[in-house]
Scaffold this motif. Sequence first.
Motif, PDB file in Angstrom:
ATOM      1  N   HIS A 128       0.842  -1.200   0.000  1.00 35.34           N
ATOM      2  CA  HIS A 128       0.000   0.000   0.000  1.00 35.34           C
ATOM      3  C   HIS A 128       0.873   1.243   0.000  1.00 35.34           C
ATOM      4  O   HIS A 128       1.986   1.248   0.524  1.00 35.34           O
ATOM      5  CB  HIS A 128      -0.943   0.009   1.210  1.00 35.34           C
ATOM      6  CG  HIS A 128      -0.267  -0.303   2.512  1.00 35.34           C
ATOM      7  ND1 HIS A 128       0.435   0.636   3.242  1.00 35.34           N
ATOM      8  CD2 HIS A 128      -0.181  -1.465   3.218  1.00 35.34           C
ATOM      9  CE1 HIS A 128       0.917   0.077   4.346  1.00 35.34           C
ATOM     10  NE2 HIS A 128       0.575  -1.203   4.347  1.00 35.34           N
ATOM     11  N   ALA A 129       0.344   2.289  -0.600  1.00 34.19           N
ATOM     12  CA  ALA A 129       1.010   3.594  -0.620  1.00 34.19           C
ATOM     13  C   ALA A 129      -0.060   4.662  -0.524  1.00 34.19           C
ATOM     14  O   ALA A 129      -1.169   4.492  -1.031  1.00 34.19           O
ATOM     15  CB  ALA A 129       1.818   3.766  -1.902  1.00 34.19           C
ATOM     16  N   GLY A 130       0.270   5.773   0.146  1.00 35.34           N
ATOM     17  CA  GLY A 130      -0.653   6.900   0.210  1.00 35.34           C
ATOM     18  C   GLY A 130      -1.128   7.249   1.599  1.00 35.34           C
ATOM     19  O   GLY A 130      -1.477   8.400   1.877  1.00 35.34           O
ATOM     20  N   MET A 131      -1.182   6.262   2.500  1.00 30.99           N
ATOM     21  CA  MET A 131      -1.566   6.479   3.887  1.00 30.99           C
ATOM     22  C   MET A 131      -0.504   5.841   4.785  1.00 30.99           C
ATOM     23  O   MET A 131       0.231   4.963   4.358  1.00 30.99           O
ATOM     24  CB  MET A 131      -2.944   5.888   4.202  1.00 30.99           C
ATOM     25  CG  MET A 131      -4.058   6.372   3.295  1.00 30.99           C
ATOM     26  SD  MET A 131      -5.744   5.958   3.854  1.00 30.99           S
ATOM     27  CE  MET A 131      -5.663   4.167   4.075  1.00 30.99           C
ATOM     28  N   ARG A 142       7.303   2.975  -0.944  1.00 34.26           N
ATOM     29  CA  ARG A 142       6.814   1.631  -1.263  1.00 34.26           C
ATOM     30  C   ARG A 142       7.557   1.117  -2.494  1.00 34.26           C
ATOM     31  O   ARG A 142       7.548   1.740  -3.557  1.00 34.26           O
ATOM     32  CB  ARG A 142       5.310   1.673  -1.547  1.00 34.26           C
ATOM     33  CG  ARG A 142       4.719   0.369  -2.079  1.00 34.26           C
ATOM     34  CD  ARG A 142       4.860  -0.800  -1.141  1.00 34.26           C
ATOM     35  NE  ARG A 142       4.330  -0.511   0.187  1.00 34.26           N
ATOM     36  CZ  ARG A 142       4.363  -1.377   1.201  1.00 34.26           C
ATOM     37  NH1 ARG A 142       4.915  -2.563   1.038  1.00 34.26           N
ATOM     38  NH2 ARG A 142       3.859  -1.027   2.382  1.00 34.26           N
ATOM     39  N   LEU A 143       8.211  -0.010  -2.347  1.00 37.01           N
ATOM     40  CA  LEU A 143       8.939  -0.637  -3.441  1.00 37.01           C
ATOM     41  C   LEU A 143       8.378  -2.028  -3.706  1.00 37.01           C
ATOM     42  O   LEU A 143       7.971  -2.735  -2.772  1.00 37.01           O
ATOM     43  CB  LEU A 143      10.432  -0.757  -3.113  1.00 37.01           C
ATOM     44  CG  LEU A 143      11.202   0.527  -2.807  1.00 37.01           C
ATOM     45  CD1 LEU A 143      12.661   0.194  -2.491  1.00 37.01           C
ATOM     46  CD2 LEU A 143      11.130   1.512  -3.974  1.00 37.01           C
ATOM     47  N   TYR A 144       8.365  -2.418  -4.984  1.00 36.80           N
ATOM     48  CA  TYR A 144       7.988  -3.775  -5.383  1.00 36.80           C
ATOM     49  C   TYR A 144       9.118  -4.361  -6.215  1.00 36.80           C
ATOM     50  O   TYR A 144       9.701  -3.657  -7.063  1.00 36.80           O
ATOM     51  CB  TYR A 144       6.705  -3.774  -6.213  1.00 36.80           C
ATOM     52  CG  TYR A 144       5.461  -3.337  -5.471  1.00 36.80           C
ATOM     53  CD1 TYR A 144       4.699  -4.257  -4.749  1.00 36.80           C
ATOM     54  CD2 TYR A 144       5.033  -2.014  -5.504  1.00 36.80           C
ATOM     55  CE1 TYR A 144       3.551  -3.867  -4.072  1.00 36.80           C
ATOM     56  CE2 TYR A 144       3.879  -1.618  -4.832  1.00 36.80           C
ATOM     57  CZ  TYR A 144       3.143  -2.546  -4.117  1.00 36.80           C
ATOM     58  OH  TYR A 144       2.015  -2.147  -3.449  1.00 36.80           O
ATOM     59  N   GLN A 145       9.412  -5.623  -5.998  1.00 34.21           N
ATOM     60  CA  GLN A 145      10.394  -6.334  -6.807  1.00 34.21           C
ATOM     61  C   GLN A 145       9.645  -7.129  -7.875  1.00 34.21           C
ATOM     62  O   GLN A 145       8.857  -8.014  -7.553  1.00 34.21           O
ATOM     63  CB  GLN A 145      11.237  -7.266  -5.941  1.00 34.21           C
ATOM     64  CG  GLN A 145      12.040  -6.551  -4.862  1.00 34.21           C
ATOM     65  CD  GLN A 145      13.033  -5.555  -5.430  1.00 34.21           C
ATOM     66  OE1 GLN A 145      13.630  -5.788  -6.494  1.00 34.21           O
ATOM     67  NE2 GLN A 145      13.216  -4.431  -4.740  1.00 34.21           N
ATOM     68  N   VAL A 146       9.902  -6.791  -9.125  1.00 37.99           N
ATOM     69  CA  VAL A 146       9.138  -7.361 -10.234  1.00 37.99           C
ATOM     70  C   VAL A 146      10.093  -7.831 -11.324  1.00 37.99           C
ATOM     71  O   VAL A 146      10.732  -7.010 -11.998  1.00 37.99           O
ATOM     72  CB  VAL A 146       8.168  -6.313 -10.833  1.00 37.99           C
ATOM     73  CG1 VAL A 146       7.291  -6.951 -11.898  1.00 37.99           C
ATOM     74  CG2 VAL A 146       7.321  -5.678  -9.748  1.00 37.99           C
ATOM     75  N   HIS A 153       6.397   3.014  -5.903  1.00 31.98           N
ATOM     76  CA  HIS A 153       4.997   3.406  -6.059  1.00 31.98           C
ATOM     77  C   HIS A 153       4.650   4.488  -5.051  1.00 31.98           C
ATOM     78  O   HIS A 153       4.821   4.305  -3.841  1.00 31.98           O
ATOM     79  CB  HIS A 153       4.075   2.198  -5.885  1.00 31.98           C
ATOM     80  CG  HIS A 153       2.629   2.518  -6.104  1.00 31.98           C
ATOM     81  ND1 HIS A 153       1.619   1.988  -5.324  1.00 31.98           N
ATOM     82  CD2 HIS A 153       2.003   3.335  -7.013  1.00 31.98           C
ATOM     83  CE1 HIS A 153       0.455   2.448  -5.756  1.00 31.98           C
ATOM     84  NE2 HIS A 153       0.660   3.267  -6.762  1.00 31.98           N
ATOM     85  N   LEU A 154       4.124   5.613  -5.548  1.00 31.34           N
ATOM     86  CA  LEU A 154       3.697   6.740  -4.732  1.00 31.34           C
ATOM     87  C   LEU A 154       2.204   6.931  -4.910  1.00 31.34           C
ATOM     88  O   LEU A 154       1.653   6.617  -5.970  1.00 31.34           O
ATOM     89  CB  LEU A 154       4.408   8.033  -5.154  1.00 31.34           C
ATOM     90  CG  LEU A 154       5.864   8.282  -4.791  1.00 31.34           C
ATOM     91  CD1 LEU A 154       6.791   7.178  -5.286  1.00 31.34           C
ATOM     92  CD2 LEU A 154       6.328   9.628  -5.363  1.00 31.34           C
ATOM     93  N   VAL A 196       9.552   4.717 -11.364  1.00 31.47           N
ATOM     94  CA  VAL A 196       8.697   5.277 -10.319  1.00 31.47           C
ATOM     95  C   VAL A 196       7.320   5.598 -10.891  1.00 31.47           C
ATOM     96  O   VAL A 196       7.208   6.347 -11.873  1.00 31.47           O
ATOM     97  CB  VAL A 196       9.320   6.535  -9.690  1.00 31.47           C
ATOM     98  CG1 VAL A 196       8.371   7.144  -8.657  1.00 31.47           C
ATOM     99  CG2 VAL A 196      10.660   6.197  -9.042  1.00 31.47           C
ATOM    100  N   VAL A 197       6.292   5.049 -10.263  1.00 30.86           N
ATOM    101  CA  VAL A 197       4.899   5.270 -10.662  1.00 30.86           C
ATOM    102  C   VAL A 197       4.234   6.156  -9.617  1.00 30.86           C
ATOM    103  O   VAL A 197       4.322   5.889  -8.412  1.00 30.86           O
ATOM    104  CB  VAL A 197       4.132   3.932 -10.751  1.00 30.86           C
ATOM    105  CG1 VAL A 197       2.665   4.187 -11.129  1.00 30.86           C
ATOM    106  CG2 VAL A 197       4.802   2.991 -11.741  1.00 30.86           C
ATOM    107  N   LEU A 198       3.554   7.193 -10.079  1.00 33.53           N
ATOM    108  CA  LEU A 198       2.761   8.051  -9.201  1.00 33.53           C
ATOM    109  C   LEU A 198       1.287   7.799  -9.459  1.00 33.53           C
ATOM    110  O   LEU A 198       0.791   8.022 -10.569  1.00 33.53           O
ATOM    111  CB  LEU A 198       3.074   9.531  -9.459  1.00 33.53           C
ATOM    112  CG  LEU A 198       2.108  10.538  -8.815  1.00 33.53           C
ATOM    113  CD1 LEU A 198       2.170  10.460  -7.292  1.00 33.53           C
ATOM    114  CD2 LEU A 198       2.388  11.957  -9.314  1.00 33.53           C
TER     115      LEU A 198
END
Length: 352
Positions: A128-131, A142-146, A153-154, A196-198
């Motif tokens: 989760h991101a944002g709160m 927040r990071l994801y390994q893909v 992710h923001l 980086v995704v917003l």
Amino acid sequence: MPTPASVPAPRQARLAFTGDLLSHGPVFRQAEANGTDGLAYDYRPMFELVREAVSDADLAICHLETPLSPDNSALSGYPLFNAPGDLAVAIANVGYDGCSTASNHSLDQGVAGIEATLDLFDQAGLGHAGMARTQWEAAVPRLYQVNGITIGHLSYTYGLNGLILPDDQPWAVNINSVEGILTEARSAIEVGAEFVVLSIHWGAEYRVQPTEQQRALAKELLAGDEINLIVGTHAHVIQPVERLGGNFVIYGLGNFLSNQSPQSCRSCPPESTDGVIVQVDLVEGDSGDFEVAAISAVPTWVDRRTFTIVDVGAALTADSFPELTRQLEQSLARTTTTLRSYGVDVEVAGQP
């Protein structure tokens, strides 16, 4: 000198994003009707027809619009939402890896609602991101390994419907700020993010064309190298995809699950029943940077009889909802026209 056979293949990944999960009263009552002894509010049947499109992505991100109740009690819809906590189980079950959570409804149940929601996400194994529950949590990107790629992710929102964050917890929800967004993006890059995704809650409700404020903010955020992709929510209708320089903006994903429609809301246009799974294919370039190689879309539509999320193209091909053919054809046409209206060649499932 390495031989061609020893050169590693470029890293690649498919990211998938979906729009607002808005659990209005009729939605959570249907989930209750679906319930079993093990899951009092079962949303899983609502996602069944889009499960494959979501789970096939290497990273799938939803947008949770509302707080979740820790024990499925004190439930409420608009204007102060409190959705069943069992929704988190369905989100994980369908194949999502995490969600953006910053929205104008983030504070509907106060800071306690934020804490309950994120606790439920942790229990379900969702990112989760944002709160945030603590200042430390708010400061950690927040990071994801893909597929060997580190994705940052923001998630940010324009506001909280007039509700005010506590003076001693201003970090509990991310509020739109160019400086704040870019600072977090730089932090994500410093700890390893390669792309980086917003996710951003913005725009005007029910307006298909982005506002001038959206477009100006997008240009400002993409002027540097910090943000690689912007994904928008809040308008409750699908908005176009635009290329700005070397990066893309998906202005609005529409509703993915909600009770909004012209039949339920005087201000809701037909477009409020439309949703989309936007798929973004990343590929590694020679320099090690990542670029978007293609953007595709799976149009969806909410069948409000059971709140089933319908894969529009698949349903039309199989003629699985003959009584809905005209509505699905109209939805597909609206979605296709809108996504492509800024000149980006989005591949739309069910359309040439």
